[in-house]
Every structure is written in structure tokens, then in C-alpha cells.
Scaffold this motif. Structure first.
Motif, PDB file in Angstrom:
ATOM      1  N   LEU A  49     102.607  23.188  73.337  1.00 48.92           N
ATOM      2  CA  LEU A  49     103.533  22.414  73.955  1.00 48.92           C
ATOM      3  C   LEU A  49     103.091  21.638  75.008  1.00 48.92           C
ATOM      4  O   LEU A  49     104.136  21.088  75.782  1.00 48.92           O
ATOM      5  CB  LEU A  49     104.514  23.577  73.946  1.00 48.92           C
ATOM      6  CG  LEU A  49     105.150  24.151  72.587  1.00 48.92           C
ATOM      7  CD1 LEU A  49     106.243  25.098  73.013  1.00 48.92           C
ATOM      8  CD2 LEU A  49     105.313  23.050  71.837  1.00 48.92           C
TER       9      LEU A  49
ATOM     10  N   SER B 143     103.357  19.273  59.717  1.00 49.01           N
ATOM     11  CA  SER B 143     102.654  19.422  60.893  1.00 49.01           C
ATOM     12  C   SER B 143     103.357  20.573  61.577  1.00 49.01           C
ATOM     13  O   SER B 143     104.251  21.490  61.252  1.00 49.01           O
ATOM     14  CB  SER B 143     102.876  18.305  61.956  1.00 49.01           C
ATOM     15  OG  SER B 143     104.057  18.283  62.390  1.00 49.01           O
TER      16      SER B 143
ATOM     17  N   ASP C 211     105.185  20.813  63.837  1.00 48.89           N
ATOM     18  CA  ASP C 211     106.515  20.736  64.317  1.00 48.89           C
ATOM     19  C   ASP C 211     107.541  21.120  63.339  1.00 48.89           C
ATOM     20  O   ASP C 211     108.411  21.610  63.653  1.00 48.89           O
ATOM     21  CB  ASP C 211     106.739  19.123  64.627  1.00 48.89           C
ATOM     22  CG  ASP C 211     106.221  18.631  65.780  1.00 48.89           C
ATOM     23  OD1 ASP C 211     105.915  19.326  66.688  1.00 48.89           O
ATOM     24  OD2 ASP C 211     105.675  17.598  65.749  1.00 48.89           O
ATOM     25  N   ASP C 212     106.989  21.066  61.884  1.00 52.45           N
ATOM     26  CA  ASP C 212     107.770  21.597  60.809  1.00 52.45           C
ATOM     27  C   ASP C 212     108.007  23.136  60.748  1.00 52.45           C
ATOM     28  O   ASP C 212     109.003  23.423  60.451  1.00 52.45           O
ATOM     29  CB  ASP C 212     107.491  21.098  59.480  1.00 52.45           C
ATOM     30  CG  ASP C 212     107.286  19.640  59.094  1.00 52.45           C
ATOM     31  OD1 ASP C 212     108.341  19.151  58.718  1.00 52.45           O
ATOM     32  OD2 ASP C 212     106.178  18.944  59.352  1.00 52.45           O
TER      33      ASP C 212
ATOM     34  N   ARG D  40     108.195  24.680  63.584  1.00 53.56           N
ATOM     35  CA  ARG D  40     109.376  25.011  64.892  1.00 53.56           C
ATOM     36  C   ARG D  40     110.535  24.674  64.160  1.00 53.56           C
ATOM     37  O   ARG D  40     111.627  25.225  64.484  1.00 53.56           O
ATOM     38  CB  ARG D  40     109.069  23.971  65.865  1.00 53.56           C
ATOM     39  CG  ARG D  40     107.625  24.217  66.522  1.00 53.56           C
ATOM     40  CD  ARG D  40     107.429  23.595  67.600  1.00 53.56           C
ATOM     41  NE  ARG D  40     105.972  23.686  68.320  1.00 53.56           N
ATOM     42  CZ  ARG D  40     104.981  22.833  68.272  1.00 53.56           C
ATOM     43  NH1 ARG D  40     105.067  21.846  67.599  1.00 53.56           N
ATOM     44  NH2 ARG D  40     103.744  23.243  68.610  1.00 53.56           N
TER      45      ARG D  40
ATOM     46  N   MET E 184     107.325  16.200  59.604  1.00 53.03           N
ATOM     47  CA  MET E 184     107.547  15.619  60.775  1.00 53.03           C
ATOM     48  C   MET E 184     106.877  14.395  61.073  1.00 53.03           C
ATOM     49  O   MET E 184     107.274  13.445  61.649  1.00 53.03           O
ATOM     50  CB  MET E 184     107.747  16.425  61.927  1.00 53.03           C
ATOM     51  CG  MET E 184     108.845  17.519  61.717  1.00 53.03           C
ATOM     52  SD  MET E 184     110.400  16.517  62.126  1.00 53.03           S
ATOM     53  CE  MET E 184     110.360  15.879  63.904  1.00 53.03           C
ATOM     54  N   ASP E 185     105.498  14.394  60.767  1.00 50.07           N
ATOM     55  CA  ASP E 185     104.643  13.286  60.914  1.00 50.07           C
ATOM     56  C   ASP E 185     105.134  12.105  60.512  1.00 50.07           C
ATOM     57  O   ASP E 185     105.167  11.165  61.056  1.00 50.07           O
ATOM     58  CB  ASP E 185     103.340  13.549  60.509  1.00 50.07           C
ATOM     59  CG  ASP E 185     102.106  12.609  60.697  1.00 50.07           C
ATOM     60  OD1 ASP E 185     101.828  12.552  62.024  1.00 50.07           O
ATOM     61  OD2 ASP E 185     101.624  11.832  59.976  1.00 50.07           O
TER      62      ASP E 185
ATOM     63  N   GLN F 204     108.621  10.891  62.117  1.00 49.04           N
ATOM     64  CA  GLN F 204     108.299  10.424  63.387  1.00 49.04           C
ATOM     65  C   GLN F 204     107.804   8.710  63.508  1.00 49.04           C
ATOM     66  O   GLN F 204     108.405   8.167  64.266  1.00 49.04           O
ATOM     67  CB  GLN F 204     107.372  11.165  64.376  1.00 49.04           C
ATOM     68  CG  GLN F 204     107.929  12.523  64.770  1.00 49.04           C
ATOM     69  CD  GLN F 204     106.608  13.489  65.205  1.00 49.04           C
ATOM     70  OE1 GLN F 204     105.699  13.057  65.393  1.00 49.04           O
ATOM     71  NE2 GLN F 204     107.128  14.617  65.527  1.00 49.04           N
TER      72      GLN F 204
ATOM     73  N   ARG G 216     109.566  14.591  68.822  1.00 46.80           N
ATOM     74  CA  ARG G 216     109.455  16.160  68.248  1.00 46.80           C
ATOM     75  C   ARG G 216     110.461  16.903  69.014  1.00 46.80           C
ATOM     76  O   ARG G 216     111.098  17.755  68.566  1.00 46.80           O
ATOM     77  CB  ARG G 216     108.195  16.753  68.556  1.00 46.80           C
ATOM     78  CG  ARG G 216     108.017  16.803  70.027  1.00 46.80           C
ATOM     79  CD  ARG G 216     106.581  17.784  70.090  1.00 46.80           C
ATOM     80  NE  ARG G 216     105.414  17.277  69.801  1.00 46.80           N
ATOM     81  CZ  ARG G 216     104.254  17.842  69.940  1.00 46.80           C
ATOM     82  NH1 ARG G 216     104.341  19.041  70.323  1.00 46.80           N
ATOM     83  NH2 ARG G 216     103.185  17.340  69.341  1.00 46.80           N
ATOM     84  N   GLN G 217     110.978  16.322  70.357  1.00 42.54           N
ATOM     85  CA  GLN G 217     111.669  16.980  70.989  1.00 42.54           C
ATOM     86  C   GLN G 217     113.218  16.856  70.713  1.00 42.54           C
ATOM     87  O   GLN G 217     114.169  17.601  71.267  1.00 42.54           O
ATOM     88  CB  GLN G 217     111.664  16.691  72.748  1.00 42.54           C
ATOM     89  CG  GLN G 217     111.956  15.125  72.883  1.00 42.54           C
ATOM     90  CD  GLN G 217     110.639  14.492  72.983  1.00 42.54           C
ATOM     91  OE1 GLN G 217     109.748  14.832  72.237  1.00 42.54           O
ATOM     92  NE2 GLN G 217     110.742  13.345  73.785  1.00 42.54           N
TER      93      GLN G 217
ATOM     94  N   GLY H  23     114.036  16.828  67.320  1.00 42.42           N
ATOM     95  CA  GLY H  23     114.075  17.552  65.929  1.00 42.42           C
ATOM     96  C   GLY H  23     115.229  18.478  65.863  1.00 42.42           C
ATOM     97  O   GLY H  23     115.885  18.323  65.016  1.00 42.42           O
TER      98      GLY H  23
END
Length: 421
Positions: free
Chosen positions: A191, A323, A325-326, A328, A347-348, A351, A358-359, A361
């Protein structure tokens, strides 16, 4: 909300298109449909299955075996920790990634034997291998698909020297931090842009060094999966422009999935479940080193794409836009009581298609949960989805179908739809 407003403005500029925004943004309909059908890589194959008669019989049969294995596990862990502490004792921080002197290398070999004992106590009595580990002269970097904490430990025992690139939170776990330091791991806070940049520089220095430093082992997916797909790769392993050796791990199983993913047992539960098996199976394939072309050295993402395709073909699985991010998003979905099996919108792709960062989501998922309501079970019909993003409703033939999970989870939060009149 700035990013969400930007998405709304972008969607408003596309009103003259009759297709949903993802298609208007240039994505092919068939490609979008394929994304929606992509396997969910972040839940175990045993998710929601519950206990069966075999599970009860197995646990009864191994009731006496588990304490013995646990004792061996504890002995081997303590041994690995002791030798690992000796490897790094008195070693300055700036020397941690330098070549180790012979005495410390001997202690590192003792750590490897102890780690192999840990894996034996977990039921990995025999590992099926195909190919051989390449020496550093042929492949300074090793890339591997990521299923959990078993394959990193095993690979450390198979190479002469291997610096794992590991998440900061993982390396902070009991026993793991000392063993990671003994294996000269490169830690990264996923992060923190500063930490990621520092790790990339360390990888580049080590991969191109003329000294007898360890090879670098990177899991380019950046997170653990269930093995049903290769998720989006990070470019860091391919940026130095050196040869890489792809390594593939499989865990054939029928009743116990060892993947460290949401919906499976927690960290310590997985250790116990390993020991409650009669035996666990792992297959490791070492592919020949892959060298980048001149064009790929200039564009590392092309080299990354070629290696990823090669690994996916060998594994016999598709590639997806999921990714870390998913993962999270899954964690946040649990808090919102949304189904985790549908909380991974790739998420890739999201985006790139919708411009959502990502922030934002979590914010989008919060609003999506409000749109769905408690009875919708994480699904939003196409009409509500279209109203939420300021688009005309899609064709009636598809209006009753559940909205595409990738688009819904990402952009349904642009604006709450008006209350029904």
C-alpha cells in the motif's frame, strides 16, 4: 468523490451510444461476457461445501496422528527459527542482501533442512517435480504462481539461494520474520508507493549484480489464488530485463484445498488442516528460463504478458483481470454482508474501463450495497444499474438479468437511483 464524479462526467459524454459504458469505452461485447464468466480465483474449491462423512472419518482416523505431527512441526519451526537467528546475528541491515560468507551459508542450509521438516510434518512427504531449478547464471529471477505459504517455503529449499519478495505483513508473522531474514527476503508494503519503489530498486540491483547474491523469487500475482486462473501480474519481476525462470505449482486434491484465500480456513486453521490429512500432494514444474527480446526490454509489460501466457498455457488455466485490489474488495464485502464470491469485479479491468482508482473501490461498494438493499443479495438489475450511472436503460431483453458483476460493483455507486415513483 472526485474520481466518482469524473466517471459520471465520462459516462454523460457517451449518451449518444446505445451500448453500456464498458462497450462504449471500446471493449468488445464478447470480451466483456468472457470476463463475467471468468473463474472466481479467490475462494477455495471447497467453499460452502460443509462437512461430509469422509471428513468426519478422516478426522477420527488422524486424531492420534495430529499431535505427533504438531510436535514435529514445533520442533522443526524452533530449529528453523534458531538457525535463522544465527544466520542474521550481528549482520548489519545494509548487508542483508549481500553475499553470505561460508559460515552463514552453512547455517542457512540448516534452515532449509528444518523448513523441509516443517513441510513433512504438514503431510508433504513427497513432492512431484518436473524440470530442474535453474542456476542464477541462467535465470537471476524466479517467478511462480501463488497459492499460499507452502510453495514459498518449498522453493527456498530447492534453490542454492533465493530471496523471496514478500508482503510486509506476511513477513511480520511469528517465526516467519526470522526465516524470511535468513533467506534474505525483500519486504514490500503493497500500500506504500515508496516501499514498492524501494523494493523494485532492490530487485533490479540484485538481478543485475555481478556478485554471488541469491536469485530473486517473485510471485507476480501479488496475492494468493485458488489456482483456477492466473490473475493480473505486476511488472516488477520483468522490469530488470533479465531472464526469468517460470515455476508452476499445483495442489491436486479432492477434499482439502490448501489455498490461502477468503472462504477457507484462517492461517492457523490451515496448518492444523494440513496435519489432519493422511498426505498432501504438491506438483512443481520448472520451465526453461525465458529471456526478453530487445523490444521486451524496452517494454517490460510485453515480456510480462508473454511469460504470463506461457505459464497459463502450461497450467491449463485462463488469465483474468483480478488483482490484490479484488481481495481488499472481498474483505470490505464481508463487512457489508455482501457475498464474497461475487465481490471480485476484476479491478484491473474496472480501472482501465471506467477510470475508477483503487482508493475509491470501497466507496463504490458502499454505495452499491445501498443500491442493492438487504434483500438483493449483492445483485443489481440492469435498469437500476443504468440509472445509477446516468445511462439510458439497456435493451429490455437483458433488463431482467443480473448486472455484470465487474461493472456493477465498480460504478453503481456513481449516483443513487431515484426512488420508484
Amino acid at each position: 468523490m472526485a474520481a466518482v464524479e469524473a466517471v459520471r462526467q465520462r459516462n454523460s459524454s457517451m449518451h449518444h451510444h446505445s451500448s453500456p459504458p464498458a462497450v462504449a469505452a471500446g471493449a468488445d461485447r464478447h470480451e466483456l461476457a468472457a470476463r463475467q464468466r471468468a473463474p472466481q480465483p479467490f475462494i477455495p474449491s471447497t467453499y460452502g461445501r460443509g462437512w461430509r462423512a469422509y471428513d468426519v472419518a478422516k478426522h477420527l482416523a488422524t486424531a492420534a496422528l495430529v499431535p505427533l505431527r504438531a510436535t514435529l512441526l514445533l520442533v522443526c519451526l524452533c530449529s528453523a527459527w534458531l538457525f535463522g537467528a544465527l544466520v542474521t546475528a550481528g549482520l548489519p541491515e545494509e548487508e542483508r542482501l549481500r553475499p553470505l560468507p561460508p559460515a552463514r551459508r552453512a547455517l542457512q542450509s540448516a534452515v532449509k533442512l528444518s523448513v523441509r521438516g516443517v513441510l513433512f510434518s504438514m503431510g508433504y512427504h513427497r513432492v512431484v517435480e518436473r524440470g530442474v531449478p535453474a542456476p542464477r547464471e541462467q535465470a537471476p529471477i524466479v517467478v511462480c504462481n501463488h497459492r499460499g505459504y507452502v510453495e514459498p517455503m518449498y522453493l527456498c529449499t530447492r534453490y542454492r539461494g533465493l530471496s523471496l519478495v514478500s508482503a510486509k505483513e506476511t513477513a511480520a508473522m511469528p517465526f516467519v520474520s526470522t526465516m524470511a531474514a535468513a533467506f534474505q527476503a525483500i519486504q514490500v508494503d503493497r500500500l506504500s508507493p515508496t516501499s514498492r519503489h524501494g523494493a523494485a530498486e532492490a530487485i533490479g540491483r540484485q538481478a543485475t549484480s555481478d556478485e554471488d547474491v541469491p536469485q530473486v523469487c517473485i510471485f507476480p500475482e501479488g496475492t494468493c489464488t485458488n489456482g483456477r486462473a492466473l490473475v493480473a501480474f505486476k511488472v516488477g519481476a520483468f522490469a530488470p530485463g533479465t531472464a526469468v525462470q517460470p515455476v508452476l505449482v499445483r495442489f491436486p486434491h479432492a477434499h482439502f484445498d490448501p489455498s490461502w484465500v477468503w472462504g477457507n480456513l484462517p492461517y492457523y486453521g490451515l496448518w492444523l488442516a494440513h496435519m489432519a490429512q493422511f498426505s498432501n500432494e504438491m506438483h512443481v514444474t520448472y520451465l526453461d528460463p525465458v529471456r526478453p527480446t530487445a523490444a521486451e526490454r524496452e517494454a517490460p509489460h510485453k515480456f510480462m504478458a508473454r511469460v504470463r501466457s506461457l505459464m497459463a498455457a502450461e497450467l491449463g488455466v485462463p488469465t483474468t483481470g483480478h488483482s490484490a485490489d479484488d481481495v481488499r474488495m472481498q474483505a470490505h464485502a464481508l463487512q457489508l454482508r455482501l457475498p464474497i464470491e461475487s465481490a471480485c469485479p476484476q479491478m484491473d479491468h474496472v480501472q482501465r474501463t471506467f477510470g475508477l482508482q483503487r482508493q475509491h473501490g470501497r466507496e463504490a461498494m458502499d454505495l452499491f450495497a445501498g443500491l442493492c438493499g438487504k434483500e438483493a443479495r449483492g445483485r443489481l438489475d440492469a435498469g437500476a444499474w443504468a440509472r445509477a450511472i446516468g445511462e439510458r436503460p439497456v435493451a429490455a431483453s437483458s433488463a431482467s438479468a443480473p448486472a455484470p458483476r465487474p461493472a456493477a460493483a465498480a460504478v453503481a455507486g456513481v449516483k443513487r437511483p431515484p426512488a420508484p415513483g
